[in-house]
Design a protein around this motif. Structure first.
Motif, PDB file in Angstrom:
ATOM      1  N   LEU A 365       0.935  -1.381   0.031  1.00 46.00           N
ATOM      2  CA  LEU A 365      -0.311   0.025  -0.317  1.00 46.00           C
ATOM      3  C   LEU A 365       0.774   1.555  -0.160  1.00 46.00           C
ATOM      4  N   ILE A 366       2.063   1.240   1.140  1.00 45.27           N
ATOM      5  CA  ILE A 366       2.436   2.677   0.929  1.00 45.27           C
ATOM      6  C   ILE A 366       3.484   2.320  -0.383  1.00 45.27           C
ATOM      7  N   ALA A 367       3.840   1.124  -1.177  1.00 44.12           N
ATOM      8  CA  ALA A 367       4.339   1.627  -2.107  1.00 44.12           C
ATOM      9  C   ALA A 367       3.976   1.992  -3.597  1.00 44.12           C
ATOM     10  N   ALA A 368       2.559   1.794  -3.286  1.00 42.10           N
ATOM     11  CA  ALA A 368       1.793   2.009  -4.561  1.00 42.10           C
ATOM     12  C   ALA A 368       1.299   3.977  -3.862  1.00 42.10           C
ATOM     13  N   LEU A 369       0.696   3.720  -2.805  1.00 46.25           N
ATOM     14  CA  LEU A 369       0.889   5.739  -2.877  1.00 46.25           C
ATOM     15  C   LEU A 369       1.586   6.279  -3.420  1.00 46.25           C
ATOM     16  N   SER A 370       3.482   5.967  -2.420  1.00 47.86           N
ATOM     17  CA  SER A 370       4.402   6.834  -2.945  1.00 47.86           C
ATOM     18  C   SER A 370       4.053   6.685  -4.630  1.00 47.86           C
ATOM     19  N   ALA A 371       3.976   5.189  -5.423  1.00 48.86           N
ATOM     20  CA  ALA A 371       4.816   5.316  -7.089  1.00 48.86           C
ATOM     21  C   ALA A 371       3.052   6.522  -7.458  1.00 48.86           C
ATOM     22  N   GLN A 372       1.897   6.667  -6.861  1.00 45.19           N
ATOM     23  CA  GLN A 372       0.686   7.261  -7.360  1.00 45.19           C
ATOM     24  C   GLN A 372       1.468   9.417  -7.491  1.00 45.19           C
ATOM     25  N   ILE A 373       1.781   9.078  -6.472  1.00 41.21           N
ATOM     26  CA  ILE A 373       1.693  10.694  -5.444  1.00 41.21           C
ATOM     27  C   ILE A 373       2.808  11.219  -6.397  1.00 41.21           C
ATOM     28  N   ASP A 374       4.342  10.258  -7.015  1.00 37.52           N
ATOM     29  CA  ASP A 374       5.810  10.881  -7.495  1.00 37.52           C
ATOM     30  C   ASP A 374       5.467  10.962  -9.095  1.00 37.52           C
ATOM     31  N   ALA A 375       4.120  10.079  -9.397  1.00 35.98           N
ATOM     32  CA  ALA A 375       3.756   9.879 -11.066  1.00 35.98           C
ATOM     33  C   ALA A 375       3.054  11.238 -11.495  1.00 35.98           C
ATOM     34  N   HIS A 376       2.328  11.115 -10.254  1.00 36.49           N
ATOM     35  CA  HIS A 376       0.441  12.461 -11.341  1.00 36.49           C
ATOM     36  C   HIS A 376       0.443  13.581  -9.936  1.00 36.49           C
ATOM     37  N   ALA A 377       0.621  13.593  -8.755  1.00 37.97           N
ATOM     38  CA  ALA A 377       0.470  14.886  -8.011  1.00 37.97           C
ATOM     39  C   ALA A 377       1.858  15.466  -7.938  1.00 37.97           C
ATOM     40  N   LYS A 378       1.272  16.850  -7.921  1.00 38.18           N
ATOM     41  CA  LYS A 378       2.452  18.142  -7.723  1.00 38.18           C
ATOM     42  C   LYS A 378       2.406  18.096  -6.312  1.00 38.18           C
ATOM     43  N   ALA A 379       2.804  18.220  -4.775  1.00 39.49           N
ATOM     44  CA  ALA A 379       2.147  17.772  -4.051  1.00 39.49           C
ATOM     45  C   ALA A 379       2.200  19.285  -3.307  1.00 39.49           C
ATOM     46  N   SER A 380       0.762  20.199  -2.805  1.00 44.14           N
ATOM     47  CA  SER A 380       1.844  21.440  -2.510  1.00 44.14           C
ATOM     48  C   SER A 380       1.615  21.714  -0.976  1.00 44.14           C
ATOM     49  N   ASP A 381       1.121  20.140   0.027  1.00 46.23           N
ATOM     50  CA  ASP A 381       1.080  19.976   1.219  1.00 46.23           C
ATOM     51  C   ASP A 381       2.147  18.966   1.761  1.00 46.23           C
ATOM     52  N   ASP A 382       2.505  18.784   3.141  1.00 48.04           N
ATOM     53  CA  ASP A 382       3.345  18.053   3.133  1.00 48.04           C
ATOM     54  C   ASP A 382       2.320  16.104   3.259  1.00 48.04           C
ATOM     55  N   ILE A 383       3.042  15.221   2.758  1.00 50.01           N
ATOM     56  CA  ILE A 383       2.558  13.914   3.146  1.00 50.01           C
ATOM     57  C   ILE A 383       3.320  12.865   4.319  1.00 50.01           C
ATOM     58  N   THR A 384       2.255  12.026   4.970  1.00 52.15           N
ATOM     59  CA  THR A 384       2.662  11.081   6.078  1.00 52.15           C
ATOM     60  C   THR A 384       1.213  10.194   6.079  1.00 52.15           C
ATOM     61  N   VAL A 385       2.057   9.305   5.726  1.00 53.80           N
ATOM     62  CA  VAL A 385       1.417   7.694   5.853  1.00 53.80           C
ATOM     63  C   VAL A 385       1.985   7.113   6.610  1.00 53.80           C
ATOM     64  N   LEU A 386       1.364   6.484   7.868  1.00 55.16           N
ATOM     65  CA  LEU A 386       1.970   6.047   8.860  1.00 55.16           C
ATOM     66  C   LEU A 386       0.670   4.357   9.144  1.00 55.16           C
ATOM     67  N   THR A 387       0.861   3.054   8.086  1.00 50.26           N
ATOM     68  CA  THR A 387       0.223   1.895   8.720  1.00 50.26           C
ATOM     69  C   THR A 387       0.379   0.733   9.334  1.00 50.26           C
ATOM     70  N   LEU A 388      -0.411  -0.107   9.979  1.00 52.36           N
ATOM     71  CA  LEU A 388      -0.570  -0.700  11.141  1.00 52.36           C
ATOM     72  C   LEU A 388      -1.131  -1.868   9.679  1.00 52.36           C
ATOM     73  N   GLU A 389      -0.112  -3.380  10.103  1.00 48.23           N
ATOM     74  CA  GLU A 389      -1.053  -4.412   9.613  1.00 48.23           C
ATOM     75  C   GLU A 389      -0.723  -5.738  10.717  1.00 48.23           C
ATOM     76  N   ILE A 390      -1.954  -6.125  10.967  1.00 47.82           N
ATOM     77  CA  ILE A 390      -1.909  -7.065  12.067  1.00 47.82           C
ATOM     78  C   ILE A 390      -2.021  -8.304  10.889  1.00 47.82           C
ATOM     79  N   ALA A 391      -0.882  -9.039  11.597  1.00 53.80           N
ATOM     80  CA  ALA A 391      -0.510 -10.953  10.436  1.00 53.80           C
ATOM     81  C   ALA A 391      -1.846 -11.426  10.490  1.00 53.80           C
ATOM     82  N   ARG A 392      -1.413 -12.203   9.315  1.00 53.87           N
ATOM     83  CA  ARG A 392      -2.531 -13.259   9.211  1.00 53.87           C
ATOM     84  C   ARG A 392      -1.890 -14.624   9.737  1.00 53.87           C
TER      85      ARG A 392
END
Length: 392
Positions: A365-392
């Protein structure tokens, strides 16, 4: 906790013609303490000493304050100036001088100790930065060189801020964390952290200072220091619940009476890694999102106002039961803005914007968001995402 940032014996110079009051002495207990008359000047080339200046009752005299600040012009590091709240002109003058930090002379000793420790930690870096910039300015001339020097300054400041971010996210099975941190410029008004509190509990948060540039970045460093997660007493400790942590952080920010960038938002959560119960609180921040193992997405509401507005504000404590395969997403509003720009749907909620990636693992998810934002969006604000996953 004394000495949290310092790996050397802290030293302070009390620069005044008046004796240091009891709160100063108590705040610097255990420090090497020296005194100096203002008449002797406050310029000190020794980076090991934190200089604390008291203007001898002249804080109500604008001309005297201007003269004092001019005398600090050659100081290579930060100077702390102790001022009474009854001298608004002096506060304004110091606030316009980036060589100085103003602190209320009546600040309680425990709060002064925290402020002094943080400044003592930053002081050598500030001196080094100014020394390098001075050398660069002397060696270069012209507009192009000035721009290069400014970039160098911002790079060094950005490096300092990066040092306040976690260098490595802790692994506490079955919990796994991943993060995306992308400032809109050299410095960010966002900050995040993940901290193992003990064998069972792990705390994590995202905070966003309102504004941009250096003032917002400095507030994030203050948040890092001021957000308390545990209280230690002798051989025992108490984990502070998220609602109480945010309440105390809010009171600390309000006490600063900052002239700029004095509001911020935050969401702080604690996960019990044995029961998988997550307790969280929110302060004006975008609602966390729960991505279920089945690909569903739902926001996690919890009431709470902005930090830094009302000193007595209280914050709601909320709980959610997680299960294997669940993921929790904390994010700053810059992420939502970027994704809305990509999809050209300015009113679409964040839960809908994440739908294409709702079944991905945290890392993917982090890799996909990073790729999308880098390729398509010129950020005008700071971007932070923190994810937690519970292992199956």
């Amino acid at each position: 906790m004394r000495g949290l940032f310092l790996n050397r014996q802290p030293k302070v110079i009390w620069c005044s013609d008046e004796p240091a009051p009891s709160n100063i002495l108590e705040a610097t207990r255990g420090w090497t303490f020296a005194t100096r008359s203002l008449a002797g000047g406050v310029h000190d080339k020794n980076a090991e000493w934190l200089t604390v200046v008291h203007p001898n009752g002249q804080s109500a005299d604008p001309a005297a304050m201007v003269q004092l600040l001019e005398g600090l012009a050659q100081s290579p590091g930060l100077c702390v100036i102790m001022l009474p709240r009854s001298a608004p002109v002096a506060w304004a003058l110091v606030g316009q001088d980036n060589r100085c930090v103003a602190i209320d002379i009546d600040t309680p000793a425990d709060q002064l100790a925290a402020k002094f420790e943080t400044l003592a930690r930053v002081e050598p870096m500030v001196r080094s930065l100014r020394s390098e910039l001075t050398a660069a300015h002397c060696a270069r001339a012209g507009a192009a060189d000035a721009v290069a020097s400014l970039n160098e300054e911002m790079q060094l400041a950005a490096k300092l801020q990066q040092d306040f971010l976690p260098q490595r996210l802790p692994e506490v099975p079955p919990a796994h964390f991943a993060a995306l941190f992308s400032p809109a410029s050299w410095l960010s008004g966002d900050i995040y952290d993940v901290t193992r509190l003990d064998e069972r509990f792990i705390g994590f948060y995202v905070a966003d200072a309102v504004g941009h540039g250096l003032p917002a970045a400095l507030l994030t460093m203050f948040i890092k220091k001021a957000l308390q997660t545990k209280r230690v007493s002798g051989n025992s400790y108490q984990i502070i619940p998220p609602d109480l942590s945010l309440r105390e952080l809010n009171a600390s920010i309000c006490q600063q009476n900052l002239s700029s960038c004095h509001f911020c938002t935050a969401v702080y959560a604690i996960l019990n890694t044995q029961t998988l119960q997550m307790t969280y609180s929110r302060a004006g921040h975008p609602e966390p999102l729960l991505l279920g193992a089945d690909g569903s997405i739902r926001p996690l509401p919890c009431e709470g106002s902005l930090l830094g507005v009302f000193p007595e504000a209280a914050f709601q404590a909320c709980t959610v039961q997680l299960a294997a395969g669940d993921r929790v997403v904390l994010y700053s509003d810059g992420v939502e803005e970027a994704l809305r720009t990509i999809t050209a749907q300015p009113r679409r909620p964040m839960s809908d914007l994440l739908t294409p990636w709702s079944s991905l693992s945290c890392d993917d998810l982090i890799a996909a968001l990073s790729a999308q934002i880098d390729a398509h969006a010129k950020a005008s604000d700071d971007i932070t995402v923190l994810t937690l996953e519970i292992a199956r």
